[in-house]
Every structure is written in C-alpha cells, then in structure tokens.
Design a protein around this motif. Structure first.
Motif, mmCIF file in Angstrom:
data_model
loop_
_atom_site.group_PDB
_atom_site.id
_atom_site.type_symbol
_atom_site.label_atom_id
_atom_site.label_comp_id
_atom_site.label_asym_id
_atom_site.label_seq_id
_atom_site.Cartn_x
_atom_site.Cartn_y
_atom_site.Cartn_z
ATOM 1 N N PHE A 204 0.806 -1.219 0.000
ATOM 2 C CA PHE A 204 0.000 0.000 0.000
ATOM 3 C C PHE A 204 0.842 1.273 0.000
ATOM 4 O O PHE A 204 0.698 2.120 -0.871
ATOM 5 N N TYR A 205 1.747 1.400 0.967
ATOM 6 C CA TYR A 205 2.435 2.684 1.147
ATOM 7 C C TYR A 205 3.506 2.956 0.099
ATOM 8 O O TYR A 205 3.618 4.082 -0.414
ATOM 9 N N GLU A 206 4.330 1.975 -0.213
ATOM 10 C CA GLU A 206 5.381 2.217 -1.193
ATOM 11 C C GLU A 206 4.827 2.587 -2.565
ATOM 12 O O GLU A 206 5.370 3.513 -3.214
ATOM 13 N N PRO A 207 3.760 1.953 -3.066
ATOM 14 C CA PRO A 207 3.201 2.399 -4.349
ATOM 15 C C PRO A 207 2.709 3.845 -4.330
ATOM 16 O O PRO A 207 2.676 4.496 -5.376
ATOM 17 N N LEU A 208 2.351 4.343 -3.163
ATOM 18 C CA LEU A 208 1.915 5.738 -3.060
ATOM 19 C C LEU A 208 3.076 6.711 -2.975
ATOM 20 O O LEU A 208 2.884 7.919 -3.087
ATOM 21 N N GLY A 209 4.292 6.193 -2.739
ATOM 22 C CA GLY A 209 5.464 7.066 -2.649
ATOM 23 C C GLY A 209 6.037 7.205 -1.260
ATOM 24 O O GLY A 209 6.996 7.968 -1.051
ATOM 25 N N PHE A 210 5.532 6.483 -0.281
ATOM 26 C CA PHE A 210 6.098 6.518 1.066
ATOM 27 C C PHE A 210 7.408 5.735 1.094
ATOM 28 O O PHE A 210 7.554 4.721 0.418
ATOM 29 N N CYS A 211 8.371 6.213 1.908
ATOM 30 C CA CYS A 211 9.654 5.519 2.044
ATOM 31 C C CYS A 211 9.892 5.161 3.510
ATOM 32 O O CYS A 211 9.495 5.892 4.422
ATOM 33 N N SER A 212 10.538 4.031 3.740
ATOM 34 C CA SER A 212 10.831 3.584 5.105
ATOM 35 C C SER A 212 11.835 4.526 5.743
ATOM 36 O O SER A 212 12.918 4.750 5.199
ATOM 37 N N SER A 213 11.496 5.052 6.925
ATOM 38 C CA SER A 213 12.321 6.101 7.516
ATOM 39 C C SER A 213 12.496 6.014 9.022
ATOM 40 O O SER A 213 13.380 6.676 9.565
ATOM 41 N N PHE A 214 11.671 5.252 9.726
ATOM 42 C CA PHE A 214 11.717 5.253 11.186
ATOM 43 C C PHE A 214 11.777 3.810 11.697
ATOM 44 O O PHE A 214 11.002 2.951 11.270
ATOM 45 N N TYR A 215 12.694 3.580 12.624
ATOM 46 C CA TYR A 215 12.904 2.245 13.167
ATOM 47 C C TYR A 215 13.013 2.312 14.693
ATOM 48 O O TYR A 215 13.467 3.308 15.249
ATOM 49 N N LEU A 216 12.615 1.221 15.345
ATOM 50 C CA LEU A 216 12.812 1.070 16.784
ATOM 51 C C LEU A 216 13.447 -0.283 17.046
ATOM 52 O O LEU A 216 13.211 -1.255 16.318
ATOM 53 N N SER A 217 14.249 -0.341 18.085
ATOM 54 C CA SER A 217 14.747 -1.637 18.551
ATOM 55 C C SER A 217 13.722 -2.236 19.500
ATOM 56 O O SER A 217 13.082 -1.523 20.277
ATOM 57 N N SER B 218 5.540 -12.319 36.704
ATOM 58 C CA SER B 218 6.052 -13.414 35.890
ATOM 59 C C SER B 218 5.512 -13.238 34.480
ATOM 60 O O SER B 218 4.301 -13.249 34.266
ATOM 61 N N GLY B 219 6.392 -13.054 33.519
ATOM 62 C CA GLY B 219 5.951 -12.851 32.149
ATOM 63 C C GLY B 219 7.036 -12.246 31.294
ATOM 64 O O GLY B 219 8.228 -12.366 31.582
ATOM 65 N N GLN B 220 6.609 -11.574 30.243
ATOM 66 C CA GLN B 220 7.526 -11.035 29.251
ATOM 67 C C GLN B 220 7.741 -9.547 29.462
ATOM 68 O O GLN B 220 6.795 -8.809 29.720
ATOM 69 N N LEU B 221 8.976 -9.133 29.353
ATOM 70 C CA LEU B 221 9.334 -7.713 29.373
ATOM 71 C C LEU B 221 9.767 -7.315 27.972
ATOM 72 O O LEU B 221 10.709 -7.875 27.418
ATOM 73 N N GLU B 222 9.061 -6.355 27.381
ATOM 74 C CA GLU B 222 9.357 -5.887 26.029
ATOM 75 C C GLU B 222 9.738 -4.414 26.092
ATOM 76 O O GLU B 222 9.000 -3.601 26.652
ATOM 77 N N ILE B 223 10.874 -4.080 25.500
ATOM 78 C CA ILE B 223 11.412 -2.724 25.582
ATOM 79 C C ILE B 223 11.622 -2.174 24.176
ATOM 80 O O ILE B 223 12.323 -2.780 23.365
ATOM 81 N N HIS B 224 11.026 -1.031 23.905
ATOM 82 C CA HIS B 224 11.208 -0.355 22.623
ATOM 83 C C HIS B 224 12.240 0.757 22.806
ATOM 84 O O HIS B 224 12.133 1.562 23.729
ATOM 85 N N GLY B 225 13.227 0.797 21.923
ATOM 86 C CA GLY B 225 14.286 1.792 22.067
ATOM 87 C C GLY B 225 14.716 2.367 20.743
ATOM 88 O O GLY B 225 14.292 1.936 19.669
ATOM 89 N N ARG B 226 15.586 3.340 20.822
ATOM 90 C CA ARG B 226 16.082 3.999 19.616
ATOM 91 C C ARG B 226 17.170 3.164 18.962
ATOM 92 O O ARG B 226 17.994 2.553 19.639
ATOM 93 N N CYS B 227 17.186 3.142 17.642
ATOM 94 C CA CYS B 227 18.231 2.473 16.876
ATOM 95 C C CYS B 227 19.310 3.475 16.513
ATOM 96 O O CYS B 227 19.021 4.577 16.040
ATOM 97 N N VAL B 228 20.544 3.084 16.726
ATOM 98 C CA VAL B 228 21.671 3.951 16.361
ATOM 99 C C VAL B 228 22.113 3.602 14.948
ATOM 100 O O VAL B 228 22.380 2.431 14.652
ATOM 101 N N PRO B 229 22.212 4.590 14.038
ATOM 102 C CA PRO B 229 22.617 4.294 12.655
ATOM 103 C C PRO B 229 24.044 3.755 12.587
ATOM 104 O O PRO B 229 24.911 4.144 13.367
#
Length: 432
Positions: free
Chosen positions: A138-151, A385-396
């Motif tokens: 959907f997005y790439e055919p419209l002209g969107f480009c991948s630009s944001f990432y999280l770890s 007791s369970g899963q710990l999920e952490i979202h963080g910044r990706c370093v280029p």
C-alpha cells in the motif's frame, strides 16, 4: 501504536485528485457521530478510548473525510507534529485512524485521502503501517519511504518471591540492615537491591565510619557494576530467569524475617503489585537503588516528559509532538496499569514509559539501557512473571542504516515518510 488502516482497504489508488463521484472536505462537529461509527466498524477500541481521543484531538482542521453523494465513505486524522532535520524543524502531519467503510473499499478512497492531505496541509506525511504487508502493498506504491525504526528487546522475567535467606541471616548476625528503610523529613528511602546474590560471602559491608549509619556503609559497599559485568551469562536468553535474584523486600530494623514488609504498596490486601499506586505526595520523589545506583523518581507530567525527551532524543529525524499529544499518551498508559516516570540518576535525567497487558510489561519509550529497565522491574514488580518488552532507539551504522548490538533485540520498521527523502529517524510516543 500504529496507523489505523482497516484490513481489506484499497491497495492501489489512481489519479492525483479526488476520485470521480467523491468529494473530500474537512470534518466538522456535526460529523462526530458518523466518524465514531466508522471508527468502530474498523477498529476494536472501546468507547472510553474513542471518546477520550475525540475530546482531546478533534479539530476540524486536522481531519479529512471522503463522501459520495453526501454519504461518508472514509476519513483520517492528520495530527500535527514536527520533524527535526539538519537545517531545523519541519512541520509534518501524522496519519491516524485511516479508515473506509466496507462498501467503499477497493475504490481508491484511502490513497486519495493521503494524496489530497499532502497538498492540503503542504507538509510531509508520516504513517505507521499496521502490518508488514502494507509496506510494499500500500504505502510504497503511493510514494512513502521507510524512515523510522525502533529496537525491540524481549526478555523473560520470573517472580522474585523472597529475600535470600543467606542475606537476611547475614544482616541479622552482623547487626546491619543493608536493605533498611531510611526515614527522612521529605520521603522514605527504600534501599532496594537488584543484585544477583547467592550467599552471604558475596556481600562485603565494611564497618561504618564514625558518625555514619550501618545503612550508609551498605550503600557504599554495594557492588555497583552493571549486570553484564557482574554476570557473564547476561547475554543469554535465561538472564531474567536466574533464581539468584531474590525479592528486594524491606528489612525494618531488627525485625524477624517473618515481619519484613513488602516494599511495594498493595491494594485491597491483594498480593498483586499495582504500579498505578503513587506516593501521597505527588510532587515528592521516591528513592530506590537499582544496581547499586541511587534513583530518584516521580510520575512525569507532560511538560517535564517533553523536555527530557527532547534532550535525549533530538537529532536528525526526531519527531516531536504537541504537549496535549504527550499528555494523552501518558494518560492512556496510566489507564493500562502503567506509568510515566521522570528519573534522576547521578549526572543524568531519564524517562520510563510503560504499560501492563496481561503477562507483558511493554516499555513504550525509555532513555534507560535494557539491563537497567530489567533491574528496575525486578525491584518494582517482584512478583511479576511474564515477558518484558522494551522499545528503544536504533543507532545508525556507518552507512546510515539502523542497527543494534544489544542482545535479544530486533530492529523493526515503525514509520514511513511521504514528501521528503528517507531519514533514519526516531518516531515514538504515537497513539494506540
């Protein structure tokens, strides 16, 4: 926290203007009833969330809708934000709750709204694909480009149900209360340890200097090395499964072990720890020790959160939100048994934003390292007791591509950009 693109919507849209037979206009308060019906037909949110969102964000200028012969076909919010670039701030619009009624799908309604919005607002668009297939479909055919990432770092946590018997015995025999609660005029300092301790021989508490308390000596003597340095197996999947980490309770004076009270507040006599229980003094700081380091923390208000967030994350590709946006996100986390913490540590300030969903703790945003987050929750939620999920910044990396060298961590695409060249940016604190 993704762009709301209802499953089964049109994948390709043709033309550069509005579709034949359709008209596009800004929304009005008279449209709210139909817009909520559209929302409910596409997304699984409850009335409280929908009502709160409309109360906070509804602005006629920030919503576009498509009609056919006066009948609502589709709509989307385009929320304002700013993208930091090397030459300064750029206004952007964040695509949210993009939806089409089922009978109008497959006719280019969604794509037409996005193209119209770019011209109407004269600003680049940022969207978060709800699923991987929408990137190329959907997005790439419209002209969107991948630009944001999280770890995304994931680890397993086991409950820490008791203080090490060896540690408790050592403290009783020595006369020191290494985990004692210290009363001060402003607050109670709960000296809590997230150390991996197996027996008393691993603890080295020197005699207190003249004029100092045994607790001060314990603080000084505590091994302040990070978990990765203390435990060579930290990088294994079982790092959080270690039975060596015991419940950091509160040893009050020379009380018997059976009289030791849990540090975390409990509600209604339940053993469950509720992280939305806050100190009575909302402006006071709560103090605890994580990995031997003193942390002072308090629930963060939106203005403080935004200030520290910009200090820590601002750089090319950083997306900033208005204060009302941040306040809403923080409120929703608190409604989900989470919290936004402002943390003061030696020489720095940090943030921690999380919520609890079933057997998962999800850290939406933080400036802390994953091992510090894990140590914090071992103290804060000793029975979890369970899963710990952490979202963080990706370093280029050197080629400007996102990378991470942290264990148990994956890199995921979180946002796409339309109207500007691709950036390796930071997009977070978006809306559920």
């Amino acid at each position: 926290m993704t762009v709301r693109l209802c499953a089964g919507q049109d994948i390709v849209c043709g033309g550069n203007g509005t579709l034949s037979g359709f008209s596009i206009r800004n929304g009005s308060r008279a449209d709210i009833g139909n817009l909520k019906k559209l929302w409910k037909s596409c997304f699984d949110d409850g009335d409280s969330y929908i009502d709160g969102f409309f109360h906070t964000f509804f602005n006629e200028e920030d919503i576009l809708l498509t009609e056919e012969e006066g009948m609502l076909a589709g709509a989307s919010f385009f929320l304002p934000g700013k993208l930091y670039l090397e030459n300064g701030w750029q206004d952007i619009r964040y695509v949210y709750a993009l939806a089409t009624f089922e009978q109008f799908r497959g006719r280019g309604v969604a794509g037409s709204l996005l193209r119209y919005a770019f011209r109407h607002y004269e600003a680049p668009l940022i969207a978060e694909p709800a699923e991987e297939g929408l990137v190329a479909g959907f997005y790439e055919p419209l002209g969107f480009c991948s630009s944001f990432y999280l770890s995304h770092t994931s680890m397993r946590m086991k409950p820490q149900t008791e203080i090490s018997a060896a540690v408790a015995q050592f403290c009783r025999n020595d006369g020191n209360s290494g985990g004692a609660a210290v009363q001060t005029e402003k607050h109670t300092e709960s000296v809590l340890y997230a150390a991996e301790i197996t027996d008393a021989a691993q603890i080295r508490i020197p005699e207190a200097e003249s004029g100092s308390s045994g607790n001060e000596a314990a603080e000084t003597a505590y091994d302040k090395k990070r978990p990765a340095e203390r435990n060579p197996d930290t990088n294994k999947d079982s790092a959080m499964d270690s039975e060596k980490v015991k419940d950091p309770g509160r040893a009050a004076g020379n009380k018997a072990e059976s009289d030791v009270e849990p540090w975390c507040e409990r509600r209604g006599g339940s053993d469950e720890t509720h992280m939305y229980d806050r100190p009575d003094d909302q402006k006071g700081y709560e103090t605890l020790y994580v990995c031997g380091e003193r942390w002072s923390l308090q629930p963060a208000e939106a203005t403080v959160y935004d200030r520290v967030r910009k200090q820590c994350f601002r750089g090319p590709g950083y997306v900033s939100w208005p204060a009302g946006h941040a306040a809403f996100a923080i409120h929703e986390h608190r409604q989900s048994r989470g919290e936004a913490y402002f943390i003061r540590r030696p020489g720095r300030e940090d943030l921690l934003l999380y919520y609890i969903e079933g057997q998962r703790i999800v850290v939406t945003e933080t400036t802390l390292e994953p091992e510090d987050v894990a140590a914090f929750f071992q103290i804060r939620l000793p029975r979890f007791s369970g899963q710990l999920e952490i979202h963080g910044r990706c370093v280029p990396d050197r080629q400007g591509q996102p990378e991470t060298d942290k264990p148990h961590t994956a890199v995921r695409l979180t946002g796409m950009l339309y109207g500007l060249p691709a950036v390796n940016g930071y997009l977070n604190l978006t809306l559920d």
